[in-house]
Design a protein around this motif. Structure first.
Motif, PDB file in Angstrom:
ATOM      1  N   SER A 223       0.827  -1.206   0.000  1.00 19.12           N
ATOM      2  CA  SER A 223       0.000   0.000   0.000  1.00 19.12           C
ATOM      3  C   SER A 223       0.859   1.252   0.000  1.00 19.12           C
ATOM      4  O   SER A 223       0.557   2.240  -0.688  1.00 19.12           O
ATOM      5  CB  SER A 223      -0.932  -0.006   1.221  1.00 19.12           C
ATOM      6  N   VAL A 224       1.939   1.232   0.781  1.00 20.92           N
ATOM      7  CA  VAL A 224       2.855   2.377   0.814  1.00 20.92           C
ATOM      8  C   VAL A 224       3.485   2.576  -0.560  1.00 20.92           C
ATOM      9  O   VAL A 224       3.585   3.710  -1.059  1.00 20.92           O
ATOM     10  CB  VAL A 224       3.936   2.153   1.895  1.00 20.92           C
ATOM     11  N   TRP A 225       3.929   1.508  -1.189  1.00 19.85           N
ATOM     12  CA  TRP A 225       4.544   1.580  -2.514  1.00 19.85           C
ATOM     13  C   TRP A 225       3.576   2.200  -3.524  1.00 19.85           C
ATOM     14  O   TRP A 225       3.949   3.078  -4.316  1.00 19.85           O
ATOM     15  CB  TRP A 225       4.931   0.171  -2.957  1.00 19.85           C
ATOM     16  N   ILE A 226       2.326   1.767  -3.486  1.00 16.12           N
ATOM     17  CA  ILE A 226       1.314   2.274  -4.428  1.00 16.12           C
ATOM     18  C   ILE A 226       0.992   3.739  -4.138  1.00 16.12           C
ATOM     19  O   ILE A 226       0.863   4.553  -5.065  1.00 16.12           O
ATOM     20  CB  ILE A 226       0.044   1.407  -4.336  1.00 16.12           C
ATOM     21  N   ALA A 227       0.880   4.088  -2.867  1.00 11.24           N
ATOM     22  CA  ALA A 227       0.567   5.477  -2.524  1.00 11.24           C
ATOM     23  C   ALA A 227       1.671   6.425  -2.965  1.00 11.24           C
ATOM     24  O   ALA A 227       1.402   7.559  -3.395  1.00 11.24           O
ATOM     25  CB  ALA A 227       0.332   5.597  -1.018  1.00 11.24           C
ATOM     26  N   GLU A 228       2.918   5.986  -2.874  1.00  7.59           N
ATOM     27  CA  GLU A 228       4.037   6.860  -3.217  1.00  7.59           C
ATOM     28  C   GLU A 228       4.293   6.924  -4.715  1.00  7.59           C
ATOM     29  O   GLU A 228       4.886   7.895  -5.198  1.00  7.59           O
ATOM     30  CB  GLU A 228       5.302   6.369  -2.503  1.00  7.59           C
ATOM     31  N   ARG A 229       3.850   5.927  -5.471  1.00  2.14           N
ATOM     32  CA  ARG A 229       4.159   5.893  -6.908  1.00  2.14           C
ATOM     33  C   ARG A 229       2.928   5.955  -7.808  1.00  2.14           C
ATOM     34  O   ARG A 229       3.046   6.214  -8.998  1.00  2.14           O
ATOM     35  CB  ARG A 229       4.942   4.613  -7.236  1.00  2.14           C
ATOM     36  N   ASP A 230       1.749   5.695  -7.252  1.00  2.00           N
ATOM     37  CA  ASP A 230       0.523   5.637  -8.051  1.00  2.00           C
ATOM     38  C   ASP A 230       0.642   4.613  -9.174  1.00  2.00           C
ATOM     39  O   ASP A 230       0.213   4.842 -10.304  1.00  2.00           O
ATOM     40  CB  ASP A 230       0.174   7.014  -8.619  1.00  2.00           C
ATOM     41  N   LEU A 231       1.237   3.483  -8.850  1.00  2.00           N
ATOM     42  CA  LEU A 231       1.394   2.371  -9.788  1.00  2.00           C
ATOM     43  C   LEU A 231       1.065   1.075  -9.075  1.00  2.00           C
ATOM     44  O   LEU A 231       1.226   0.962  -7.855  1.00  2.00           O
ATOM     45  CB  LEU A 231       2.827   2.297 -10.338  1.00  2.00           C
ATOM     46  N   ILE A 232       0.619   0.084  -9.841  1.00  2.00           N
ATOM     47  CA  ILE A 232       0.387  -1.249  -9.301  1.00  2.00           C
ATOM     48  C   ILE A 232       1.588  -2.109  -9.643  1.00  2.00           C
ATOM     49  O   ILE A 232       1.878  -2.328 -10.825  1.00  2.00           O
ATOM     50  CB  ILE A 232      -0.896  -1.877  -9.878  1.00  2.00           C
ATOM     51  N   PRO A 599      19.771  -4.140  10.810  1.00  2.00           N
ATOM     52  CA  PRO A 599      19.198  -5.326  11.455  1.00  2.00           C
ATOM     53  C   PRO A 599      17.873  -5.719  10.799  1.00  2.00           C
ATOM     54  O   PRO A 599      17.140  -4.870  10.293  1.00  2.00           O
ATOM     55  CB  PRO A 599      19.005  -4.875  12.908  1.00  2.00           C
ATOM     56  N   LYS A 600      17.567  -7.002  10.806  1.00  2.97           N
ATOM     57  CA  LYS A 600      16.406  -7.514  10.081  1.00  2.97           C
ATOM     58  C   LYS A 600      15.117  -6.787  10.456  1.00  2.97           C
ATOM     59  O   LYS A 600      14.315  -6.439   9.578  1.00  2.97           O
ATOM     60  CB  LYS A 600      16.239  -9.013  10.344  1.00  2.97           C
ATOM     61  N   THR A 601      14.893  -6.597  11.746  1.00  5.19           N
ATOM     62  CA  THR A 601      13.639  -5.969  12.160  1.00  5.19           C
ATOM     63  C   THR A 601      13.529  -4.540  11.649  1.00  5.19           C
ATOM     64  O   THR A 601      12.425  -4.062  11.333  1.00  5.19           O
ATOM     65  CB  THR A 601      13.520  -5.983  13.688  1.00  5.19           C
ATOM     66  N   ILE A 602      14.646  -3.851  11.552  1.00  5.47           N
ATOM     67  CA  ILE A 602      14.624  -2.478  11.052  1.00  5.47           C
ATOM     68  C   ILE A 602      14.363  -2.473   9.545  1.00  5.47           C
ATOM     69  O   ILE A 602      13.609  -1.629   9.038  1.00  5.47           O
ATOM     70  CB  ILE A 602      15.939  -1.764  11.378  1.00  5.47           C
ATOM     71  N   MET A 603      14.992  -3.382   8.825  1.00  3.36           N
ATOM     72  CA  MET A 603      14.746  -3.441   7.376  1.00  3.36           C
ATOM     73  C   MET A 603      13.285  -3.783   7.088  1.00  3.36           C
ATOM     74  O   MET A 603      12.678  -3.240   6.154  1.00  3.36           O
ATOM     75  CB  MET A 603      15.680  -4.463   6.732  1.00  3.36           C
ATOM     76  N   ARG A 604      12.716  -4.682   7.890  1.00  2.00           N
ATOM     77  CA  ARG A 604      11.308  -5.043   7.685  1.00  2.00           C
ATOM     78  C   ARG A 604      10.396  -3.853   7.988  1.00  2.00           C
ATOM     79  O   ARG A 604       9.392  -3.636   7.315  1.00  2.00           O
ATOM     80  CB  ARG A 604      10.957  -6.228   8.597  1.00  2.00           C
ATOM     81  N   THR A 605      10.742  -3.089   9.008  1.00  2.00           N
ATOM     82  CA  THR A 605       9.948  -1.911   9.362  1.00  2.00           C
ATOM     83  C   THR A 605      10.105  -0.804   8.334  1.00  2.00           C
ATOM     84  O   THR A 605       9.169  -0.043   8.068  1.00  2.00           O
ATOM     85  CB  THR A 605      10.364  -1.395  10.754  1.00  2.00           C
ATOM     86  N   SER A 606      11.274  -0.718   7.738  1.00  6.60           N
ATOM     87  CA  SER A 606      11.587   0.393   6.834  1.00  6.60           C
ATOM     88  C   SER A 606      10.625   0.466   5.662  1.00  6.60           C
ATOM     89  O   SER A 606      10.200   1.553   5.260  1.00  6.60           O
ATOM     90  CB  SER A 606      13.027   0.266   6.327  1.00  6.60           C
ATOM     91  N   LEU A 607      10.256  -0.688   5.100  1.00  7.48           N
ATOM     92  CA  LEU A 607       9.386  -0.673   3.929  1.00  7.48           C
ATOM     93  C   LEU A 607       7.954  -0.309   4.276  1.00  7.48           C
ATOM     94  O   LEU A 607       7.159   0.007   3.389  1.00  7.48           O
ATOM     95  CB  LEU A 607       9.437  -2.026   3.224  1.00  7.48           C
ATOM     96  N   VAL A 608       7.601  -0.367   5.551  1.00  5.30           N
ATOM     97  CA  VAL A 608       6.298   0.128   5.977  1.00  5.30           C
ATOM     98  C   VAL A 608       6.325   1.642   6.112  1.00  5.30           C
ATOM     99  O   VAL A 608       5.325   2.323   5.909  1.00  5.30           O
ATOM    100  CB  VAL A 608       5.881  -0.529   7.311  1.00  5.30           C
ATOM    101  N   VAL A 609       7.499   2.167   6.441  1.00  3.56           N
ATOM    102  CA  VAL A 609       7.669   3.618   6.569  1.00  3.56           C
ATOM    103  C   VAL A 609       7.746   4.281   5.198  1.00  3.56           C
ATOM    104  O   VAL A 609       7.111   5.304   4.945  1.00  3.56           O
ATOM    105  CB  VAL A 609       8.927   3.932   7.403  1.00  3.56           C
ATOM    106  N   THR A 610       8.544   3.707   4.296  1.00  2.16           N
ATOM    107  CA  THR A 610       8.681   4.278   2.958  1.00  2.16           C
ATOM    108  C   THR A 610       9.235   3.240   2.000  1.00  2.16           C
ATOM    109  O   THR A 610      10.046   2.394   2.379  1.00  2.16           O
ATOM    110  CB  THR A 610       9.617   5.498   2.960  1.00  2.16           C
ATOM    111  N   SER A 611       8.797   3.307   0.776  1.00  4.08           N
ATOM    112  CA  SER A 611       9.354   2.428  -0.260  1.00  4.08           C
ATOM    113  C   SER A 611      10.584   3.057  -0.904  1.00  4.08           C
ATOM    114  O   SER A 611      11.228   2.435  -1.749  1.00  4.08           O
ATOM    115  CB  SER A 611       8.303   2.162  -1.335  1.00  4.08           C
TER     116      SER A 611
END
Length: 703
Positions: A223-232, A599-611
């Motif tokens: 959802s974050v990826w789509i919101a930031e790029r307006d692409l599917i 660290p893994k948990t930070i990388m996993r969280t990062s994509l929720v924050v921004t693509s």
């Protein structure tokens, strides 16, 4: 034996004027005043909200799928959908006003009393056998696999015997009863108001409960990826910029993530905020109202009490990763959570209405709900055929084969069709990205229905449900669902089904075909002989208190840390707050071009924050999609272990992996001294430090 006979086929509450739940006709009489109109609107509100949401999301899903043909951007599709929804709402309003023109009177009536009409004769020996088998199945299933050492064959056989006996009893009652189904009473304004208040309170509680779910990197990240790029993204968006092949286990059929992203882009807010602060509370309200509507329709008496117990069950019985309480509020925003919590009860409700009325409206809602289901999750293509098959088989037993076939086609045509088309266009589907562990019947039961006292209660709800539900269609459909799941619980059946279909990894979800929370609530509606109605109500209340007390004492509540849930004193994102803060901090750094290693948990969280921040390893769970023995996977696992501090590879191993993946920035916790000391030797220069809590040092590549 009066108490036994009262359980055999739950009596239907009498209703002096049968009415439909969705559109109750008005009694003739004086002109309706404003108060009466408000009460009528409140009484109909749960149906209006849930049916409207089903039709609206089905329309969105169809438009989303059609947009692939024209390569429309999500924002354009969303605006088209908004216009279409407005037009549909206007048409529905005009039709409703035409239907109500000339109608008078107050539609609200008091809750009907228990029926005293004659019931069909009951085979007492068969009934007693069903009750004994159900009790044996429930108790042994609840303790199987524990220190008691009970083999699963005992509850499996006992449950199958109970299910077969129950469906024979219900079938006999159907065939010996009246030709037409008694109309279910419409909900009163007071009942609907109670359901609305509870649903709003559940929605409010969603602001303060946060579950750390690893799946968020895909669902919310998309959802974050789509919101930031307006692409599917038709290709991979986790490991690459829509370049690598997409995961075979995640075809682009569900539309929910695209809806979330397009909605956030329209509002101009972060996709996670739009999802967790706006859409999640709405989903919670709709899920609770869906539960209310089915419970009201299936309960032979005391629907409000049954609904209250069902909601308490969802809140108090969580903990386990597959418990229905875990899939409710903490994960409703994932399509599969909304599917099991809202679509399942609504599908049983619409099937009940279809078999009772054969109305085109019910059939249209079944079709719309099936489209909504596949728009939420591809699991719908697995569970819906099982659910409709169970309902259809029950109807075949009473000669309603035409209605069963029509309902079956309506419920599965679009989900199966969309999946087939997707596979023809995109290639063969694999399930390797799903949970690799196969769960046999015993473990499947314990994962969802749990074990111990709660497992026994779940078993009683499952195998006694056909004897407790409202007579005729609800009882028959419950019996069909109970029989279907009982067959699936026989050892070897799930294994065979998995071998034939190739969907072994998701077969632990087969208990979802039940509307289990509703069946749990029906336990307090059992007709207990008592001298007065007051004593009967007191007994029912006592059963409800015992049920809720059992959940509170022997289960893990939704808000417990054991349910992987944190409770906050203010609305929050559903992320550990420190990880979220670190991800935002890394986003704001002047990083070198290339991937970020953290660290893994930070990388996993990062994509929720921004693509916009591309990371080395979004989640190691998904690497199985790209071959764990490939250099692609080995490099990522090597570097992630280095950043976590769990592994200490040498510079000779790390340097080539860093080059192959084009890692521009390395961020590690200050406690990882090995990584901090080795980073300069690998050609990276320290450029940023973060203070405690979550103290971290970042290095960027020296060009």
């Amino acid at each position: 034996m009066a108490n036994v006979d009262s359980i055999a086929v739950a009596p239907t509450d009498s209703d002096p004027a049968p009415r439909s739940e969705q559109a109750p006709p008005h009694a003739t009489g004086p002109d309706r005043g404003p108060a009466a109109r408000v009460r009528a609107l409140v009484a109909a509100a749960p149906a209006l909200l849930t049916d409207g949401a089903v039709v609206a999301f089905a329309l969105w899903t169809v438009l989303y799928h059609a947009a692939f043909l024209g390569d429309l951007r999500p924002s354009v599709t969303f605006r088209v959908w908004l216009v279409a929804c407005v037009l549909l709402a206007v048409v529905a309003l005009l039709r409703a006003r035409r239907r109500s023109a000339g109608s008078h009177g107050d539609s609200e009536r008091p809750e009907p009393s228990e029926s005293t009409e004659a019931r069909p004769p009951v085979d007492r020996r068969l009934l007693i056998g069903v009750l004994v088998a159900a009790g044996v199945a429930a108790v042994t299933a609840g303790v199987a696999g524990t220190s008691a050492g009970i083999v699963w064959w005992i509850p499996a056989v006992a449950g199958l015997l109970a299910a077969v006996g129950a469906i024979l009893l219900v079938r006999r009652a159907w065939l010996s009863g009246p030709a037409s189904a008694p109309a279910a009473p419409a909900a009163t304004a007071a009942q609907s108001a109670y359901a609305l208040v509870i649903s709003v309170l559940v929605g409010i509680s969603s602001f303060f409960l946060a579950r750390n779910t690893p799946d968020d990197v895909y669902y919310v990240g998309k959802s974050v990826w789509i919101a930031e790029r307006d692409l599917i993204p038709l290709n991979d968006f986790l490991f690459s910029e829509n370049v690598l092949p997409s995961m075979g286990s995640q075809p682009p059929i569900p539309s929910i993530e695209v809806f979330d992203g397009a909605f956030a882009r329209l509002l101009g807010v972060h996709a996670a905020s739009a999802l967790w602060y706006v859409l999640l509370p709405i989903m919670a309200v709709l899920a609770v109202l869906a539960l209310w509507r089915l419970t009201h329709r299936w309960a032979p008496r005391r629907p409000v009490l049954a609904f209250t117990v069902a909601v308490a069950y969802l809140y108090l019985v969580a903990g386990g990763d597959a418990a229905l309480g875990t899939f409710h509020l903490p994960r409703l925003y994932e399509g599969k959570g909304m599917f099991v919590s809202a679509v399942i009860p609504l599908m049983w409700l619409y099937l009940t209405e279809w078999f009772d009325t054969r109305s085109r409206r019910s059939l249209v809602l079944i079709v719309a709900l099936s489209i909504t289901a596949i728009g939420l999750t591809t699991t719908a293509a697995i569970i819906l055929p099982m659910l409709v098959g169970a309902a259809g088989f029950a109807m075949l037993l009473v000669g309603r084969w035409k209605d069963a076939v029509v309902a079956g086609i309506a419920a599965v045509a679009y989900p199966i069709g969309s999946l087939v088309v997707s596979r023809l266009v995109l290639g063969g589907m694999t399930a390797s990205g799903a949970d690799d562990a196969f769960f046999d019947a015993a473990h499947t039961y314990r994962r969802t229905l749990l074990f111990g006292v709660v497992g026994v209660i779940s078993g009683l709800a499952l195998w006694c449900g056909p004897l407790l539900a409202r007579r005729r269609t609800p009882a028959l459909l419950t019996a069909g669902a109970t029989l279907a799941l009982s067959v699936l619980f026989v050892p070897g059946v799930l294994e065979t089904l998995g071998a034939v279909s190739g969907i072994s990894v998701v077969l632990w979800r087969v208990p979802w075909l039940l509307a289990l929370p509703t069946l749990i609530g029906l336990l307090c509606t059992v007709s207990v002989p008592a001298a007065t109605p007051v004593l009967r109500r007191a007994t029912a209340g006592g059963i409800a208190v015992l049920l809720v007390a059992s959940f509170a004492l022997f289960a893990t509540p939704m808000w417990s840390a054991k349910s992987w849930v944190e409770v906050h004193d203010r609305p929050t994102w559903k992320l550990p707050q420190q990880r979220q803060a670190i991800a935002f901090w890394i986003k704001g750094l002047d990083r070198s071009p290339g991937l970020v290693l953290a660290p893994k948990t930070i990388m996993r969280t990062s994509l929720v924050v921004t693509s916009q921040v591309r990371v080395v390893l979004p989640r190691d769970f998904y690497l199985v999609e790209y071959d764990l023995n490939s250099q692609f996977a080995k490099d990522r696992l090597l570097l992630a272990g280095f950043a976590d501090g769990t592994d200490t590879p040498g510079a000779a191993e790390l340097a080539p992996a860093l080059d192959r993946l084009d890692v521009g920035t390395i961020c590690v916790y200050n406690g990882n001294r090995y990584a901090r000391d080795l980073a300069p030797q690998l050609g990276y220069q320290e450029f940023a430090k973060r203070r405690a809590p979550g103290a971290m040092t970042c290095f960027r590549r020296v060009d």
